[in-house]
Design an enzyme around this catalytic site. Structure first.
Site, PDB file in Angstrom:
ATOM      1  N   GLU A  36       0.795  -1.177  -0.044  1.00 34.94           N
ATOM      2  CA  GLU A  36      -0.004   0.440  -0.287  1.00 34.94           C
ATOM      3  C   GLU A  36       1.302   1.458  -0.083  1.00 34.94           C
ATOM      4  O   GLU A  36       2.141   1.127   0.404  1.00 34.94           O
ATOM      5  CB  GLU A  36      -0.576   0.169   1.493  1.00 34.94           C
ATOM      6  CG  GLU A  36      -1.899  -1.278   1.107  1.00 34.94           C
ATOM      7  CD  GLU A  36      -3.232  -0.960   2.407  1.00 34.94           C
ATOM      8  OE1 GLU A  36      -3.315   0.410   2.643  1.00 34.94           O
ATOM      9  OE2 GLU A  36      -4.007  -1.545   1.957  1.00 34.94           O
ATOM     10  N   HIS A  99      -5.087   7.073  -0.840  1.00 34.11           N
ATOM     11  CA  HIS A  99      -4.071   5.265  -0.705  1.00 34.11           C
ATOM     12  C   HIS A  99      -4.042   4.592  -2.255  1.00 34.11           C
ATOM     13  O   HIS A  99      -5.351   4.433  -2.648  1.00 34.11           O
ATOM     14  CB  HIS A  99      -5.336   4.709   0.278  1.00 34.11           C
ATOM     15  CG  HIS A  99      -5.219   5.430   1.315  1.00 34.11           C
ATOM     16  ND1 HIS A  99      -6.031   4.337   2.569  1.00 34.11           N
ATOM     17  CD2 HIS A  99      -4.343   6.504   1.791  1.00 34.11           C
ATOM     18  CE1 HIS A  99      -5.580   4.635   3.648  1.00 34.11           C
ATOM     19  NE2 HIS A  99      -4.436   6.309   3.065  1.00 34.11           N
ATOM     20  N   HIS A 101      -4.259   0.174  -2.663  1.00 35.29           N
ATOM     21  CA  HIS A 101      -4.622  -0.402  -2.189  1.00 35.29           C
ATOM     22  C   HIS A 101      -4.257  -1.813  -2.878  1.00 35.29           C
ATOM     23  O   HIS A 101      -4.493  -1.613  -4.389  1.00 35.29           O
ATOM     24  CB  HIS A 101      -6.236  -1.345  -2.280  1.00 35.29           C
ATOM     25  CG  HIS A 101      -6.498  -0.030  -0.276  1.00 35.29           C
ATOM     26  ND1 HIS A 101      -7.480   0.080  -0.345  1.00 35.29           N
ATOM     27  CD2 HIS A 101      -5.731   1.022   0.696  1.00 35.29           C
ATOM     28  CE1 HIS A 101      -8.101   0.845   0.886  1.00 35.29           C
ATOM     29  NE2 HIS A 101      -6.795   0.444   1.006  1.00 35.29           N
ATOM     30  N   ASP A 112      -9.457   3.288   7.229  1.00 33.46           N
ATOM     31  CA  ASP A 112      -9.249   4.051   6.309  1.00 33.46           C
ATOM     32  C   ASP A 112     -10.539   5.805   6.819  1.00 33.46           C
ATOM     33  O   ASP A 112      -9.779   6.416   7.405  1.00 33.46           O
ATOM     34  CB  ASP A 112      -9.596   4.003   5.102  1.00 33.46           C
ATOM     35  CG  ASP A 112      -8.722   3.175   4.769  1.00 33.46           C
ATOM     36  OD1 ASP A 112      -7.358   3.212   4.337  1.00 33.46           O
ATOM     37  OD2 ASP A 112      -8.868   2.400   3.291  1.00 33.46           O
TER      38      ASP A 112
HETATM   39 ZN    ZN Z   1      -6.469   2.183   2.438  1.00 32.08          ZN
END
Ligand code: ZN
Length: 176
Positions: A36, A99, A101, A112
């Site tokens: 991530e 973000h 993923h 989150d």
């Molecule tokens: Zn995240």
């Protein structure tokens, strides 16, 4: 360059960003491989505050920590960048987080949203309705798949869905 524009189902909040921001993010995601990663979103609001305009996404700060299914964004250098942007002519500022993923489905985790809630209530960020943009490794129409949410301090996160049909500028967003 075309814009991506999304708004909440109740039309109370909208965001847009230039696709050049997406290409930058695409590069950061590729660099992250199977971990991530993330960073912050910088931009401004329209005069009537109904539209968030994302103009920039930063790379992950060097003190960020990451794993295959977790990410803790660091803070190195952010104060500097934000100071510079605020002093510049168009006065851009913190708007939220992005973000990556490394999975096919774009799904925010409860961590989150917990983090976003903390940010929305933090004096330091001074942002009551931060955005969360989540990118996945999946592709949609040859573009990296992503979803966007607004996470208001006093309520549930709401997803921003791509605008379709007539232009939404008459009800939200104002002149652009
Ligand atoms: Zn995240």
């Amino acid at each position: 360059m075309t814009d991506w524009r999304g708004q909440t189902a109740d039309a109370s909040f909208a965001m847009k960003f230039d696709t050049s921001v997406l290409s930058t993010l695409d590069r950061y995601c590729l660099e992250a491989g199977s971990s991530e990663t993330g960073g912050i979103l910088i931009g401004r609001y329209s005069d009537d505050l109904s539209l968030a305009i994302v103009q920039e996404a930063t790379p992950p700060p060097t003190d960020s920590r990451r794993g295959r299914s977790w990410f803790v964004r660091g803070i190195n250098g952010l104060r500097d960048i934000l100071g510079k942007r605020w002093r510049a002519k168009d006065r851009t500022h913190y708007l939220g987080e992005w973000h990556f993923h490394p999975v096919d489905q774009v799904e925010p985790s409860s961590e989150d949203f917990d983090q976003m809630l903390k940010i929305s209530r933090s004096k330091e960020y001074d942002c009551r309705e931060p955005l969360l943009l989540i990118l996945s490794s999946g592709k949609h129409r040859r573009k990296r798949a992503f979803r966007a949410f607004v996470c208001p301090a006093g309520g549930e996160p709401k997803e921003l869905l791509p605008a379709s049909g007539p232009p939404i500028a008459t009800t939200v967003g104002g002149p652009s």
